[in-house]
Each structure stands twice: as structure tokens, then as C-alpha cells.
Design an enzyme around this catalytic site. Structure first.
Site, short mmCIF file in Angstrom:
data_model
loop_
_atom_site.label_atom_id
_atom_site.label_comp_id
_atom_site.label_asym_id
_atom_site.label_seq_id
_atom_site.Cartn_x
_atom_site.Cartn_y
_atom_site.Cartn_z
N ASP A 52 1.62 -15.85 6.46
CA ASP A 52 1.41 -17.09 6.31
C ASP A 52 1.19 -17.60 4.94
OD1 ASP A 52 0.84 -17.32 8.87
OD2 ASP A 52 -1.31 -17.40 8.66
N PRO A 106 0.88 -1.26 0.01
CA PRO A 106 0.03 0.09 -0.01
C PRO A 106 1.06 1.22 0.00
CG PRO A 106 -0.17 -1.22 2.09
CD PRO A 106 0.57 -1.92 1.08
N ASN A 107 0.41 2.40 -0.80
CA ASN A 107 0.95 3.54 -0.74
C ASN A 107 2.26 3.90 -1.53
OD1 ASN A 107 -1.29 4.73 0.94
ND2 ASN A 107 -0.32 3.56 2.61
N GLU A 161 12.71 -9.80 1.45
CA GLU A 161 12.05 -8.73 2.02
C GLU A 161 12.86 -7.29 1.72
OE1 GLU A 161 11.22 -8.79 6.20
OE2 GLU A 161 10.38 -6.60 6.29
N HIS A 196 4.30 -4.62 8.86
CA HIS A 196 4.18 -4.59 10.31
C HIS A 196 2.87 -5.07 10.97
CE1 HIS A 196 7.55 -1.94 9.25
NE2 HIS A 196 6.69 -1.15 8.71
N TYR A 216 11.30 8.66 1.51
CA TYR A 216 11.26 7.90 0.33
C TYR A 216 12.00 8.23 -0.76
CZ TYR A 216 8.09 5.56 3.46
OH TYR A 216 7.33 4.99 4.71
N HIS A 227 12.90 -2.65 1.57
CA HIS A 227 12.42 -1.46 1.79
C HIS A 227 13.20 -0.45 1.46
CE1 HIS A 227 9.28 -3.65 4.71
NE2 HIS A 227 10.44 -4.28 5.20
N LEU A 228 12.75 0.87 1.08
CA LEU A 228 13.26 1.92 0.61
C LEU A 228 14.04 2.48 1.79
CD1 LEU A 228 10.25 3.07 -1.21
CD2 LEU A 228 12.34 3.16 -2.37
N SER A 229 13.46 2.84 2.93
CA SER A 229 13.90 3.43 4.39
C SER A 229 14.44 2.12 5.27
CB SER A 229 12.84 4.13 5.05
OG SER A 229 11.80 3.28 5.22
N ALA A 234 3.46 -1.09 4.60
CA ALA A 234 2.75 -0.90 5.92
C ALA A 234 2.42 -2.31 6.42
CB ALA A 234 1.84 0.03 6.14
N ARG A 292 13.69 4.02 12.25
CA ARG A 292 12.38 5.07 12.32
C ARG A 292 11.80 4.58 13.43
NH1 ARG A 292 9.71 4.85 6.58
NH2 ARG A 292 8.47 6.51 7.66
N ASN A 352 8.10 -5.41 -1.13
CA ASN A 352 8.09 -4.45 -0.39
C ASN A 352 6.58 -4.32 0.23
OD1 ASN A 352 8.03 -2.05 0.98
ND2 ASN A 352 8.86 -0.73 -0.44
N ARG A 364 5.15 11.08 -2.23
CA ARG A 364 4.99 10.76 -0.81
C ARG A 364 5.99 10.97 -0.09
NH1 ARG A 364 4.78 4.65 1.38
NH2 ARG A 364 4.06 5.12 3.41
N ARG A 421 7.76 0.48 13.40
CA ARG A 421 8.43 -0.06 12.09
C ARG A 421 9.50 -1.21 12.31
NH1 ARG A 421 5.82 3.36 8.38
NH2 ARG A 421 5.68 5.40 9.12
C1 DQA Z 1 8.30 1.09 3.64
C2 DQA Z 1 8.61 1.05 5.19
C3 DQA Z 1 7.15 0.95 5.60
O1 DQA Z 1 7.52 1.10 7.23
C4 DQA Z 1 6.26 1.80 5.32
O2 DQA Z 1 5.03 1.56 5.79
C5 DQA Z 1 6.05 2.00 3.82
C6 DQA Z 1 7.26 1.99 3.01
C7 DQA Z 1 9.75 1.32 2.85
O3 DQA Z 1 9.84 0.99 1.88
O4 DQA Z 1 10.69 2.22 3.49
O5 DQA Z 1 5.16 2.22 3.25
O6 DQA Z 1 8.14 -0.49 3.19
#
Ligand code: DQA
Length: 143
Positions: free
Chosen positions: A86, A9-10, A97, A79, A22, A99-101, A76, A106, A73, A17, A110
Site C-alpha cells: 500500500d 529483515p535479516n 523489486e 510475501h 544467499y 531479490h538475491l535468490s 520476507a 524456491r 529487497n 546467513r 516465496r
Molecule cells: C530474499 C528472498 C525472500 O524470500 C527471503 O525471505 C529473504 C531474501 C532474497 O533476496 O532472495 O529474506 O528477498
């Protein structure tokens, strides 16, 4: 070799954003970078994004028999989602797995990833480059 990239999501809002967190690279720029590297490495890539948990679960389930590995990725849902965890565990395809950040640097909520224990490893904190590293890790776990 076929690698499935899943985005939660997002992430469709990347570029606009919270750019201080990011960066300004859009998801479509990231996809182009991944495709460029994948071509050099002779890897086939499918790249998808959904804001819906169930759709991500369906894509993970359907990956069995079609993809050699998954790079995810989960945003959210990382978490919160026992369902994603599953699904990854059930299909047994090596999953990376990303993540950008750097989620560990953080907010405390997270720091915990529900999917980490069922993934082969985690890459975080390298911005858009985390995706290219994810692709290389996907190749590494295959060989
Ligand atoms: C994220 C880190 C997550 O905590 C956050 O909810 C995101 C982006 C990242 O790529 O850094 O939406 O997955």
C-alpha cells in the site's frame, strides 16, 4: 537522479546467513558495489536496511519528493506485507523489486510477491548482482 535502496529483515545477516542460498557477500559489500556503479552512472544512492516493517513503510512514504525511484529487497515482507504494498502504491514513485535468490524456484510460499503488482518490475536470482541490475532498471524507468 536519486535512488533509494531499501532492504528488509535479516538482510543485515548476509554473508553469514544461509550462504548456500544467499552467497557470502555482505550487505555492506553489496552497498559498495552499488555505490561504485552509481558513481559511474552519476546517480546518487541512499542505502538502508531495517528489520521493522513500519520503519520501511515510513521510509517509503518519506521518499516522495526526495527520490526518483526506489529499489527494494523487501525480504520476507515481500510475501506478507500489505502495508509495504500500500505504501508503494500510495507514493507512486517507480519501484523495482529485487531479490538475491530466484524466489520462483524456491518454496511455494516465496512464489507470491504482494508487492510485485505495484512495482515496475522484478529482478531475482542473480545474487548480489541483482542490486546492480536494480540500479540500472531504476535509471531505465526514469528515462
Ligand atoms: C530474499 C528472498 C525472500 O524470500 C527471503 O525471505 C529473504 C531474501 C532474497 O533476496 O532472495 O529474506 O528477498
Amino acid at each position: 537522479m536519486k535512488v533509494l535502496f531499501l532492504n528488509g529483515p535479516n538482510l543485515n545477516l548476509l554473508g553469514a546467513r544461509e550462504p548456500e542460498v544467499y552467497g557470502r557477500t555482505t550487505l555492506s559489500d553489496i552497498e559498495n558495489n552499488v555505490r561504485k556503479r552509481a558513481k559511474e552512472l552519476d546517480v546518487e544512492v541512499d542505502f538502508r536496511q531495517s528489520n521493522t516493517e513500519g520503519e520501511l513503510v515510513n521510509w517509503i512514504q518519506a521518499a516522495k519528493g526526495t527520490f526518483d525511484s526506489i529499489v527494494i529487497n523487501a525480504a520476507a515482507y515481500t510475501h506478507t506485507s500489505v502495508a509495504l504494498r500500500d505504501a508503494i502504491s500510495a507514493i507512486g514513485i517507480p519501484t523495482i523489486e529485487i531479490h538475491l535468490s530466484n524466489i520462483h524456484a524456491r518454496e511455494e510460499f516465496r512464489h507470491k510477491s504482494l508487492i510485485a503488482p505495484v512495482c515496475r518490475g522484478q529482478i531475482c536470482g542473480f545474487g548480489a548482482y541483482s542490486y546492480v541490475l536494480g540500479l540500472e532498471a531504476a535509471i531505465y524507468v526514469k528515462v
